[in-house]
Design a protein around this motif. Structure first.
Motif, PDB file in Angstrom:
ATOM      1  N   LEU A 126       0.724  -1.141  -0.080  1.00  0.00           N
ATOM      2  CA  LEU A 126       0.134  -0.187   0.061  1.00  0.00           C
ATOM      3  C   LEU A 126       0.777   1.229  -0.135  1.00  0.00           C
ATOM      4  O   LEU A 126       0.718   2.139  -0.791  1.00  0.00           O
ATOM      5  CB  LEU A 126      -0.829   0.202   1.369  1.00  0.00           C
ATOM      6  N   GLN A 127       1.963   1.179   0.847  1.00  0.00           N
ATOM      7  CA  GLN A 127       2.739   2.354   0.698  1.00  0.00           C
ATOM      8  C   GLN A 127       3.471   2.652  -0.726  1.00  0.00           C
ATOM      9  O   GLN A 127       3.330   3.926  -1.168  1.00  0.00           O
ATOM     10  CB  GLN A 127       3.930   2.230   1.725  1.00  0.00           C
ATOM     11  N   LEU A 128       3.832   1.649  -1.093  1.00  0.00           N
ATOM     12  CA  LEU A 128       4.254   1.923  -2.718  1.00  0.00           C
ATOM     13  C   LEU A 128       2.945   2.132  -3.637  1.00  0.00           C
ATOM     14  O   LEU A 128       3.137   3.155  -4.480  1.00  0.00           O
ATOM     15  CB  LEU A 128       4.638   0.362  -3.189  1.00  0.00           C
ATOM     16  N   LEU A 129       2.026   1.794  -3.543  1.00  0.00           N
ATOM     17  CA  LEU A 129       0.721   2.001  -4.412  1.00  0.00           C
ATOM     18  C   LEU A 129       0.371   3.611  -4.127  1.00  0.00           C
ATOM     19  O   LEU A 129       0.052   3.968  -5.045  1.00  0.00           O
ATOM     20  CB  LEU A 129      -0.258   1.203  -4.159  1.00  0.00           C
ATOM     21  N   VAL A 130       0.537   4.121  -2.706  1.00  0.00           N
ATOM     22  CA  VAL A 130       0.127   5.410  -2.654  1.00  0.00           C
ATOM     23  C   VAL A 130       1.058   6.532  -3.280  1.00  0.00           C
ATOM     24  O   VAL A 130       0.780   7.383  -3.956  1.00  0.00           O
ATOM     25  CB  VAL A 130       0.163   5.686  -1.165  1.00  0.00           C
ATOM     26  N   LEU A 131       2.344   6.175  -3.197  1.00  0.00           N
ATOM     27  CA  LEU A 131       3.373   6.834  -3.770  1.00  0.00           C
ATOM     28  C   LEU A 131       3.386   7.067  -5.180  1.00  0.00           C
ATOM     29  O   LEU A 131       3.147   7.883  -5.964  1.00  0.00           O
ATOM     30  CB  LEU A 131       4.834   6.302  -3.277  1.00  0.00           C
ATOM     31  N   VAL A 132       2.859   5.736  -5.949  1.00  0.00           N
ATOM     32  CA  VAL A 132       2.536   5.654  -7.504  1.00  0.00           C
ATOM     33  C   VAL A 132       1.372   6.749  -7.645  1.00  0.00           C
ATOM     34  O   VAL A 132       1.454   7.587  -8.698  1.00  0.00           O
ATOM     35  CB  VAL A 132       2.513   4.151  -7.725  1.00  0.00           C
ATOM     36  N   ALA A 133       0.533   6.583  -6.965  1.00  0.00           N
ATOM     37  CA  ALA A 133      -0.697   7.378  -7.097  1.00  0.00           C
ATOM     38  C   ALA A 133      -0.597   8.709  -7.097  1.00  0.00           C
ATOM     39  O   ALA A 133      -1.168   9.478  -7.973  1.00  0.00           O
ATOM     40  CB  ALA A 133      -2.023   6.752  -6.398  1.00  0.00           C
ATOM     41  N   ARG A 134       0.305   9.268  -6.086  1.00  0.00           N
ATOM     42  CA  ARG A 134       0.700  10.559  -6.017  1.00  0.00           C
ATOM     43  C   ARG A 134       1.554  11.207  -6.957  1.00  0.00           C
ATOM     44  O   ARG A 134       1.447  12.507  -7.190  1.00  0.00           O
ATOM     45  CB  ARG A 134       1.283  10.870  -4.628  1.00  0.00           C
ATOM     46  N   LYS A 135       2.254  10.284  -7.756  1.00  0.00           N
ATOM     47  CA  LYS A 135       2.674  10.888  -8.655  1.00  0.00           C
ATOM     48  C   LYS A 135       2.093  10.912 -10.354  1.00  0.00           C
ATOM     49  O   LYS A 135       2.549  11.529 -11.079  1.00  0.00           O
ATOM     50  CB  LYS A 135       4.138  10.064  -9.103  1.00  0.00           C
ATOM     51  N   SER A 140      -3.687  11.336 -16.434  1.00  0.00           N
ATOM     52  CA  SER A 140      -3.585   9.933 -16.352  1.00  0.00           C
ATOM     53  C   SER A 140      -4.608   9.366 -15.371  1.00  0.00           C
ATOM     54  O   SER A 140      -5.128   8.128 -15.433  1.00  0.00           O
ATOM     55  CB  SER A 140      -2.344   9.370 -15.765  1.00  0.00           C
ATOM     56  N   GLU A 141      -4.704  10.037 -14.175  1.00  0.00           N
ATOM     57  CA  GLU A 141      -5.779   9.827 -13.005  1.00  0.00           C
ATOM     58  C   GLU A 141      -7.174   9.679 -13.680  1.00  0.00           C
ATOM     59  O   GLU A 141      -8.152   8.971 -13.554  1.00  0.00           O
ATOM     60  CB  GLU A 141      -5.716  10.743 -12.002  1.00  0.00           C
ATOM     61  N   GLU A 142      -7.582  10.797 -14.488  1.00  0.00           N
ATOM     62  CA  GLU A 142      -8.766  10.973 -15.276  1.00  0.00           C
ATOM     63  C   GLU A 142      -9.282   9.486 -16.071  1.00  0.00           C
ATOM     64  O   GLU A 142     -10.264   8.874 -15.909  1.00  0.00           O
ATOM     65  CB  GLU A 142      -9.033  12.100 -15.981  1.00  0.00           C
ATOM     66  N   ALA A 143      -8.155   9.012 -16.715  1.00  0.00           N
ATOM     67  CA  ALA A 143      -8.410   7.958 -17.466  1.00  0.00           C
ATOM     68  C   ALA A 143      -8.489   6.689 -16.945  1.00  0.00           C
ATOM     69  O   ALA A 143      -9.144   5.833 -16.912  1.00  0.00           O
ATOM     70  CB  ALA A 143      -7.224   7.668 -18.592  1.00  0.00           C
ATOM     71  N   GLY A 144      -7.788   6.735 -15.543  1.00  0.00           N
ATOM     72  CA  GLY A 144      -7.548   5.558 -14.622  1.00  0.00           C
ATOM     73  C   GLY A 144      -9.076   5.266 -13.973  1.00  0.00           C
ATOM     74  O   GLY A 144      -9.445   3.863 -13.813  1.00  0.00           O
ATOM     75  N   ILE A 145      -9.435   6.304 -13.702  1.00  0.00           N
ATOM     76  CA  ILE A 145     -10.642   6.248 -12.764  1.00  0.00           C
ATOM     77  C   ILE A 145     -11.650   5.779 -13.800  1.00  0.00           C
ATOM     78  O   ILE A 145     -12.661   4.875 -13.287  1.00  0.00           O
ATOM     79  CB  ILE A 145     -11.046   7.673 -12.384  1.00  0.00           C
ATOM     80  N   LEU A 146     -11.725   6.002 -15.146  1.00  0.00           N
ATOM     81  CA  LEU A 146     -12.882   5.746 -15.993  1.00  0.00           C
ATOM     82  C   LEU A 146     -12.589   4.062 -16.250  1.00  0.00           C
ATOM     83  O   LEU A 146     -13.469   3.372 -16.496  1.00  0.00           O
ATOM     84  CB  LEU A 146     -12.957   6.323 -17.240  1.00  0.00           C
ATOM     85  N   LEU A 175       0.800   3.666 -14.550  1.00  0.00           N
ATOM     86  CA  LEU A 175       0.638   2.315 -13.944  1.00  0.00           C
ATOM     87  C   LEU A 175      -0.318   1.648 -13.598  1.00  0.00           C
ATOM     88  O   LEU A 175      -0.453   1.163 -12.527  1.00  0.00           O
ATOM     89  CB  LEU A 175       2.020   2.303 -12.981  1.00  0.00           C
ATOM     90  N   TRP A 176      -1.620   1.888 -14.252  1.00  0.00           N
ATOM     91  CA  TRP A 176      -2.841   1.437 -13.724  1.00  0.00           C
ATOM     92  C   TRP A 176      -2.837   0.191 -13.470  1.00  0.00           C
ATOM     93  O   TRP A 176      -3.526  -0.419 -12.486  1.00  0.00           O
ATOM     94  CB  TRP A 176      -3.959   2.187 -14.545  1.00  0.00           C
ATOM     95  N   GLN A 177      -2.604  -0.736 -14.780  1.00  0.00           N
ATOM     96  CA  GLN A 177      -2.732  -2.159 -14.907  1.00  0.00           C
ATOM     97  C   GLN A 177      -1.938  -2.497 -13.604  1.00  0.00           C
ATOM     98  O   GLN A 177      -2.341  -3.687 -12.947  1.00  0.00           O
ATOM     99  CB  GLN A 177      -2.500  -2.706 -16.231  1.00  0.00           C
ATOM    100  N   GLU A 178      -0.667  -2.369 -13.563  1.00  0.00           N
ATOM    101  CA  GLU A 178       0.186  -2.895 -12.528  1.00  0.00           C
ATOM    102  C   GLU A 178      -0.428  -2.551 -11.297  1.00  0.00           C
ATOM    103  O   GLU A 178      -0.268  -3.411 -10.223  1.00  0.00           O
ATOM    104  CB  GLU A 178       1.569  -2.046 -12.603  1.00  0.00           C
ATOM    105  N   SER A 179      -0.825  -1.392 -10.890  1.00  0.00           N
ATOM    106  CA  SER A 179      -1.390  -1.030  -9.716  1.00  0.00           C
ATOM    107  C   SER A 179      -2.414  -1.714  -9.358  1.00  0.00           C
ATOM    108  O   SER A 179      -2.639  -2.288  -7.858  1.00  0.00           O
ATOM    109  CB  SER A 179      -1.731   0.362  -9.602  1.00  0.00           C
ATOM    110  N   ARG A 180      -3.532  -2.188 -10.230  1.00  0.00           N
ATOM    111  CA  ARG A 180      -4.562  -3.101 -10.000  1.00  0.00           C
ATOM    112  C   ARG A 180      -4.231  -4.158  -9.381  1.00  0.00           C
ATOM    113  O   ARG A 180      -4.856  -5.101  -8.686  1.00  0.00           O
ATOM    114  CB  ARG A 180      -5.366  -2.961 -11.057  1.00  0.00           C
TER     115      ARG A 180
END
Length: 195
Positions: A126-135, A140-146, A175-180
């Protein structure tokens, strides 16, 4: 059982975010809570959750925003459960307190406390995922949420008014697929840590 204890970061320098966050989270029918978020201290809120996927969804959203320190406590709670979260007791509550304190200095401002070693493994992910999400960029976030809502890349492209290749590029850079996939592993670890 899971207890989320969430503390607003830099609360003396910002407006109070607790009430608005509680209203949003407590009203989200897609993320059911055993006991809803309740203000437990000036800038802190707490809830009880049964499902690992719900815990992860809420914890990741809050921690990724950089506005919160998020502690997840895993363990039994005293039953019968009280009418409000503030009155709750048990190991999961105690562990959530320990976790939120650790989260204030942890990578990504997220920490997990549980008896099983699986809790520490989930915390690292989770710590790694949060750091990825913050970057991630806003695009990218808009496309990932959809994408997370189940839309195909072609549907996302139409909705955003961009090419399918641009959608693919945004998802790859975020890194959406990897994060999922990593989030799925973290969910399994939390489920195991709660046994």
């Amino acid at each position: 059982m899971f207890v989320l204890t969430v503390d607003q970061r830099k609360s003396r320098q910002r407006q109070d975010l607790v009430e608005a966050a509680m209203d949003t989270l407590n009203g989200d029918a897609l993320r059911p809570l055993v006991l809803p978020f309740d203000r437990t201290a000036g800038d802190e809120m707490q809830a009880v959750v049964a499902e690992p996927a719900v815990v992860l969804s809420i914890a990741m959203e809050l921690a990724a925003s950089s506005s919160w320190s998020v502690g997840i406590g895993i363990g039994p709670v005293k039953e019968p459960l009280p009418g409000n979260t503030r009155a709750g007791a048990g190991e999961a509550f105690e562990r959530a307190r320990t976790a939120v304190t650790a989260a204030k200095a942890a990578s990504g401002n997220i920490a997990i406390s549980g008896k099983s070693p699986l809790a520490a493994q989930a915390e690292a992910l989770l710590q790694l995922l949060v750091l990825v999400a913050r970057k991630r960029s806003k695009m990218s976030e808009e496309a990932g949420i959809l994408s997370d809502q189940g839309l195909t890349q072609q549907q996302i492209a139409r909705q955003l008014g961009i090419s399918q290749q641009a959608v693919s590029s945004r998802l790859q850079s975020g890194l959406w697929q990897e994060s999922r996939r990593v989030l799925s592993v973290a969910e399994s670890l939390l489920e195991g840590a709660d046994r």
